[in-house]
Design a protein around this motif. Structure first.
Motif, PDB file in Angstrom:
ATOM      1  N   PRO A 114       0.742  -1.137  -0.181  1.00  0.00           N
ATOM      2  CA  PRO A 114       0.125  -0.005   0.031  1.00  0.00           C
ATOM      3  C   PRO A 114       0.769   1.192  -0.231  1.00  0.00           C
ATOM      4  N   TRP A 115       0.342   2.300  -0.591  1.00  0.00           N
ATOM      5  CA  TRP A 115       0.866   3.579  -0.730  1.00  0.00           C
ATOM      6  C   TRP A 115       0.136   4.608   0.187  1.00  0.00           C
ATOM      7  N   HIS A 116       0.959   5.464   0.978  1.00  0.00           N
ATOM      8  CA  HIS A 116       0.190   6.441   1.646  1.00  0.00           C
ATOM      9  C   HIS A 116       1.023   7.657   1.670  1.00  0.00           C
ATOM     10  N   ILE A 117      -0.008   8.890   1.321  1.00  0.00           N
ATOM     11  CA  ILE A 117       0.892   9.991   0.968  1.00  0.00           C
ATOM     12  C   ILE A 117       1.637  10.742   2.436  1.00  0.00           C
ATOM     13  N   ASP A 118       1.119  10.234   3.585  1.00  0.00           N
ATOM     14  CA  ASP A 118       1.593  10.819   4.822  1.00  0.00           C
ATOM     15  C   ASP A 118       2.813   9.906   4.751  1.00  0.00           C
ATOM     16  N   ARG A 119       3.138   8.667   4.597  1.00  0.00           N
ATOM     17  CA  ARG A 119       4.348   8.140   4.577  1.00  0.00           C
ATOM     18  C   ARG A 119       5.383   8.527   3.453  1.00  0.00           C
ATOM     19  N   TRP A 120       4.813   9.000   2.369  1.00  0.00           N
ATOM     20  CA  TRP A 120       5.582   9.421   1.305  1.00  0.00           C
ATOM     21  C   TRP A 120       6.216  11.035   1.689  1.00  0.00           C
ATOM     22  N   ARG A 121       5.399  11.793   2.530  1.00  0.00           N
ATOM     23  CA  ARG A 121       5.720  12.603   2.566  1.00  0.00           C
ATOM     24  C   ARG A 121       6.822  12.776   3.663  1.00  0.00           C
ATOM     25  N   ARG A 122       6.816  11.863   4.713  1.00  0.00           N
ATOM     26  CA  ARG A 122       7.788  11.728   5.687  1.00  0.00           C
ATOM     27  C   ARG A 122       9.167  11.027   5.444  1.00  0.00           C
ATOM     28  N   PHE A 123       9.020  10.183   4.470  1.00  0.00           N
ATOM     29  CA  PHE A 123      10.333   9.478   4.017  1.00  0.00           C
ATOM     30  C   PHE A 123      10.709   9.680   2.495  1.00  0.00           C
ATOM     31  N   GLN A 124      10.010  10.091   1.706  1.00  0.00           N
ATOM     32  CA  GLN A 124      10.489  10.233   0.386  1.00  0.00           C
ATOM     33  C   GLN A 124      10.052  11.559  -0.399  1.00  0.00           C
ATOM     34  N   LYS A 125       9.563  12.462   0.097  1.00  0.00           N
ATOM     35  CA  LYS A 125       9.256  13.916  -0.328  1.00  0.00           C
ATOM     36  C   LYS A 125      10.518  14.470  -0.623  1.00  0.00           C
ATOM     37  N   ARG A 126      11.284  14.718   0.458  1.00  0.00           N
ATOM     38  CA  ARG A 126      12.510  15.653   0.241  1.00  0.00           C
ATOM     39  C   ARG A 126      13.321  15.104  -0.814  1.00  0.00           C
ATOM     40  N   PRO A 127      13.720  13.637  -0.927  1.00  0.00           N
ATOM     41  CA  PRO A 127      14.423  13.217  -2.211  1.00  0.00           C
ATOM     42  C   PRO A 127      13.701  13.500  -3.711  1.00  0.00           C
ATOM     43  N   ALA A 128      12.335  13.524  -3.441  1.00  0.00           N
ATOM     44  CA  ALA A 128      11.641  13.671  -4.801  1.00  0.00           C
ATOM     45  C   ALA A 128      11.409  15.112  -5.204  1.00  0.00           C
ATOM     46  N   LEU A 129      11.673  15.969  -4.186  1.00  0.00           N
ATOM     47  CA  LEU A 129      11.655  17.500  -4.836  1.00  0.00           C
ATOM     48  C   LEU A 129      12.827  17.721  -5.686  1.00  0.00           C
ATOM     49  N   THR A 130      14.068  17.193  -5.593  1.00  0.00           N
ATOM     50  CA  THR A 130      15.254  17.227  -6.311  1.00  0.00           C
ATOM     51  C   THR A 130      14.811  17.224  -7.778  1.00  0.00           C
ATOM     52  N   PRO A 131      14.350  15.931  -8.073  1.00  0.00           N
ATOM     53  CA  PRO A 131      14.033  15.686  -9.667  1.00  0.00           C
ATOM     54  C   PRO A 131      12.789  16.529 -10.098  1.00  0.00           C
ATOM     55  N   ALA A 132      11.959  16.797  -9.268  1.00  0.00           N
ATOM     56  CA  ALA A 132      11.002  17.652  -9.735  1.00  0.00           C
ATOM     57  C   ALA A 132      11.389  19.045 -10.099  1.00  0.00           C
ATOM     58  N   ARG A 133      12.342  19.459  -9.312  1.00  0.00           N
ATOM     59  CA  ARG A 133      12.742  20.861  -9.675  1.00  0.00           C
ATOM     60  C   ARG A 133      13.728  20.800 -10.991  1.00  0.00           C
ATOM     61  N   ALA A 134      14.382  19.911 -10.799  1.00  0.00           N
ATOM     62  CA  ALA A 134      15.246  19.714 -12.267  1.00  0.00           C
ATOM     63  C   ALA A 134      14.158  19.545 -13.589  1.00  0.00           C
ATOM     64  N   HIS A 135      13.165  18.820 -13.432  1.00  0.00           N
ATOM     65  CA  HIS A 135      12.206  18.664 -14.384  1.00  0.00           C
ATOM     66  C   HIS A 135      11.559  20.105 -14.774  1.00  0.00           C
ATOM     67  N   LYS A 136      11.342  20.951 -13.820  1.00  0.00           N
ATOM     68  CA  LYS A 136      10.709  22.278 -13.965  1.00  0.00           C
ATOM     69  C   LYS A 136      11.936  23.093 -14.858  1.00  0.00           C
ATOM     70  N   LYS A 137      13.191  23.021 -14.349  1.00  0.00           N
ATOM     71  CA  LYS A 137      14.092  23.768 -15.003  1.00  0.00           C
ATOM     72  C   LYS A 137      14.410  23.316 -16.571  1.00  0.00           C
ATOM     73  N   ARG A 138      14.304  21.934 -16.770  1.00  0.00           N
ATOM     74  CA  ARG A 138      14.209  21.394 -18.209  1.00  0.00           C
ATOM     75  C   ARG A 138      13.133  21.774 -18.972  1.00  0.00           C
ATOM     76  N   TYR A 139      12.030  21.803 -18.421  1.00  0.00           N
ATOM     77  CA  TYR A 139      10.901  21.966 -19.115  1.00  0.00           C
ATOM     78  C   TYR A 139      10.607  23.412 -19.447  1.00  0.00           C
ATOM     79  N   ARG A 140      11.188  24.311 -18.984  1.00  0.00           N
ATOM     80  CA  ARG A 140      10.847  25.836 -19.251  1.00  0.00           C
ATOM     81  C   ARG A 140      10.835  26.062 -20.982  1.00  0.00           C
TER      82      ARG A 140
END
Length: 140
Positions: A114-140
């Motif tokens: 099972p996947w839960h947003i609260d668990r994701w926020r606690r353990f995986q959000k911070r590392p996920a923000l880096t590629p999301a920001r890189a995506h934003k820069k690449r896509y402009r």
């Protein structure tokens, strides 16, 4: 295009980064998708949906995404997901709407959890923000 979000896009920071908007949840409404379960493969960060008659998935609906927003979204989701029609229920009037959701492309692995947003926020959000920001820069 109208889209149902059920994973990391439930997080306001991800929404703001990918769509380049100051208010991530603006224009979104809560909805429920019946007959599916939200899961992920062990070791993976993001969820996908599997058919499961006795379950439902709460998420957000965004109506009328323009071409630019859809292009950003398709680029961010990549080839691991495909768009497919689903029917969701909107509260409080229990109206039903058919729109699009990102489902896992290809074969589903036999093992998932099972996947839960609260668990994701606690353990995986911070590392996920880096590629999301890189995506934003690449896509402009």
């Amino acid at each position: 295009m109208d889209v149902f979000f059920y994973g990391a896009f439930l997080d306001q920071d991800i929404l703001k980064i990918v769509f380049c908007e100051p208010e991530g949840r603006e224009g979104m409404a809560e909805a429920t998708l019946h007959g599916y379960r939200r899961v992920c493969v062990p070791g993976e960060t993001y969820p996908y949906l599997i058919p499961f008659p006795a379950s439902s998935v709460d998420g957000l609906v965004r109506l009328a995404l323009d071409e630019t927003a859809m292009a950003r979204l398709l680029h961010f989701e990549g080839s691991d997901y495909r768009l497919a029609p689903v029917t969701v229920e909107h509260a409080p009037k229990a109206t039903h709407t058919t729109l699009m959701a990102f489902l896992r492309a290809g074969r589903q692995p036999p093992v998932f959890r099972p996947w839960h947003i609260d668990r994701w926020r606690r353990f995986q959000k911070r590392p996920a923000l880096t590629p999301a920001r890189a995506h934003k820069k690449r896509y402009r």
